[in-house]
Design a protein around this motif. Sequence first.
Motif, short mmCIF file in Angstrom:
data_model
loop_
_atom_site.label_atom_id
_atom_site.label_comp_id
_atom_site.label_asym_id
_atom_site.label_seq_id
_atom_site.Cartn_x
_atom_site.Cartn_y
_atom_site.Cartn_z
N MET A 77 -58.85 -107.62 -51.26
CA MET A 77 -58.31 -106.07 -51.88
C MET A 77 -56.54 -106.52 -51.27
SD MET A 77 -59.71 -104.22 -53.81
CE MET A 77 -59.13 -102.89 -53.82
N ASN A 78 -57.08 -107.24 -49.85
CA ASN A 78 -55.10 -107.16 -49.01
C ASN A 78 -55.33 -108.25 -48.66
OD1 ASN A 78 -53.63 -106.46 -47.52
ND2 ASN A 78 -53.73 -105.41 -46.21
N GLU A 79 -54.70 -109.49 -50.21
CA GLU A 79 -54.41 -110.91 -49.57
C GLU A 79 -53.67 -110.94 -48.22
OE1 GLU A 79 -55.39 -113.30 -52.75
OE2 GLU A 79 -57.11 -112.01 -53.47
N TYR A 80 -53.66 -112.08 -47.46
CA TYR A 80 -52.30 -112.13 -47.02
C TYR A 80 -52.90 -113.15 -46.23
CZ TYR A 80 -53.99 -109.18 -42.84
OH TYR A 80 -54.89 -108.29 -42.16
N GLU A 81 -52.26 -114.05 -45.21
CA GLU A 81 -52.38 -114.87 -44.54
C GLU A 81 -51.30 -115.21 -43.51
OE1 GLU A 81 -55.06 -119.20 -44.47
OE2 GLU A 81 -53.76 -118.91 -46.18
N HIS A 82 -50.81 -115.74 -42.31
CA HIS A 82 -49.87 -115.53 -41.50
C HIS A 82 -49.84 -116.85 -41.08
CE1 HIS A 82 -49.37 -110.93 -41.58
NE2 HIS A 82 -50.36 -110.86 -41.02
N PHE A 83 -51.00 -117.13 -40.59
CA PHE A 83 -50.69 -118.78 -39.71
C PHE A 83 -51.27 -119.28 -41.00
CE2 PHE A 83 -49.33 -115.84 -36.32
CZ PHE A 83 -48.58 -117.10 -36.26
N THR A 84 -51.38 -119.82 -41.87
CA THR A 84 -52.48 -121.12 -42.61
C THR A 84 -52.87 -122.25 -42.33
OG1 THR A 84 -50.14 -122.78 -43.59
CG2 THR A 84 -50.81 -120.29 -44.72
N GLN A 85 -52.19 -122.65 -40.84
CA GLN A 85 -52.70 -124.37 -40.62
C GLN A 85 -53.81 -123.48 -39.55
OE1 GLN A 85 -49.86 -123.00 -39.95
NE2 GLN A 85 -48.10 -124.11 -41.08
N CYS A 86 -54.40 -122.41 -38.91
CA CYS A 86 -55.38 -121.99 -38.36
C CYS A 86 -56.87 -121.02 -38.86
CB CYS A 86 -54.82 -121.00 -37.66
SG CYS A 86 -53.42 -121.61 -36.50
N ASP A 87 -57.75 -121.68 -39.54
CA ASP A 87 -58.89 -120.95 -40.30
C ASP A 87 -59.21 -120.23 -39.60
OD1 ASP A 87 -58.17 -123.48 -41.64
OD2 ASP A 87 -59.94 -124.69 -40.64
N GLU A 88 -59.10 -119.47 -38.22
CA GLU A 88 -59.66 -118.36 -37.15
C GLU A 88 -59.20 -116.87 -38.00
OE1 GLU A 88 -58.78 -118.87 -33.67
OE2 GLU A 88 -58.90 -120.74 -34.15
N LYS A 89 -60.28 -115.90 -38.47
CA LYS A 89 -59.56 -115.03 -38.79
C LYS A 89 -58.71 -113.70 -38.10
CE LYS A 89 -61.44 -110.41 -41.44
NZ LYS A 89 -62.11 -110.17 -42.93
N TYR A 90 -58.93 -113.88 -36.99
CA TYR A 90 -58.55 -113.30 -35.46
C TYR A 90 -58.11 -114.36 -34.70
CZ TYR A 90 -60.81 -109.48 -37.43
OH TYR A 90 -61.37 -108.36 -38.64
N LEU A 91 -56.83 -114.17 -34.65
CA LEU A 91 -56.25 -115.23 -33.95
C LEU A 91 -55.59 -114.47 -32.70
CD1 LEU A 91 -53.79 -116.67 -36.37
CD2 LEU A 91 -55.86 -117.21 -35.39
N SER A 92 -55.91 -115.14 -31.39
CA SER A 92 -55.93 -114.67 -29.94
C SER A 92 -54.59 -115.16 -29.21
CB SER A 92 -57.00 -114.77 -29.21
OG SER A 92 -57.47 -113.65 -29.59
N PHE A 93 -53.39 -114.44 -28.85
CA PHE A 93 -52.11 -115.26 -28.29
C PHE A 93 -52.35 -114.70 -26.45
CE2 PHE A 93 -51.12 -115.39 -32.68
CZ PHE A 93 -49.68 -116.60 -32.84
N VAL A 94 -52.41 -115.44 -25.52
CA VAL A 94 -52.91 -115.20 -24.47
C VAL A 94 -51.26 -116.13 -23.33
CG1 VAL A 94 -53.43 -116.04 -22.52
CG2 VAL A 94 -55.39 -116.11 -24.77
N LYS A 95 -51.00 -115.19 -22.96
CA LYS A 95 -49.71 -114.51 -21.81
C LYS A 95 -49.56 -115.54 -21.02
CE LYS A 95 -46.28 -111.92 -19.34
NZ LYS A 95 -46.36 -110.12 -19.42
N LEU A 96 -48.73 -116.81 -21.15
CA LEU A 96 -48.97 -117.91 -20.27
C LEU A 96 -48.04 -116.93 -18.72
CD1 LEU A 96 -45.89 -120.04 -21.45
CD2 LEU A 96 -48.54 -120.57 -21.44
N GLU A 97 -48.92 -117.76 -17.48
CA GLU A 97 -48.52 -116.54 -16.33
C GLU A 97 -47.01 -117.81 -16.21
OE1 GLU A 97 -50.09 -115.16 -14.48
OE2 GLU A 97 -51.82 -115.21 -15.93
N GLU A 98 -46.35 -117.16 -15.84
CA GLU A 98 -44.97 -117.25 -14.62
C GLU A 98 -45.37 -117.51 -13.59
OE1 GLU A 98 -42.32 -114.24 -15.86
OE2 GLU A 98 -42.94 -114.02 -17.60
#
Length: 136
Positions: free
Chosen positions: A115-136
């Motif tokens: 019903m709502n087709e989109y894809e943000h990162f086509t190279q990644c197969d996962e449905k949910y992506l977790s971006f983790v903050k780098l320690e400074e």
Amino acid sequence: MKKKKIAFSALLVVVFLSLVSFKSFYRIEDKFRDNTDQEITGVYVLTSCENSRFKIKIEKKAGVYFFLVLDKNKVISKGKLKKEESDHVVYLTFGKMGGMYSANKIQIQNYGNAMNEYEHFTQCDEKYLSFVKLEE
């Protein structure tokens, strides 16, 4: 008459002290909000896809948040970051891509459904992506 004056004076003191403590409470709460704002700035890395190829960088300039989405060192998207809070959940919008922020992590739904087709990162197969903050 003297008792009324004393009672009225006591009432004024109580009201004054209540206002002072109420005002102090909101100053503390505002400081906490400012600290929360500072926490979302930084660089977030997607470690689960393509050897940490994708990153999101969040900066705050003159009270406004900006973002960069990076593929290695190449900028693939940039703009103003929209931040909203609802029911203690922080929602971030990076242009047409949205996510949720929690504990130094940005969770983004990578693709939709029939019903709502989109894809943000086509190279990644996962449905949910977790971006983790780098320690400074």
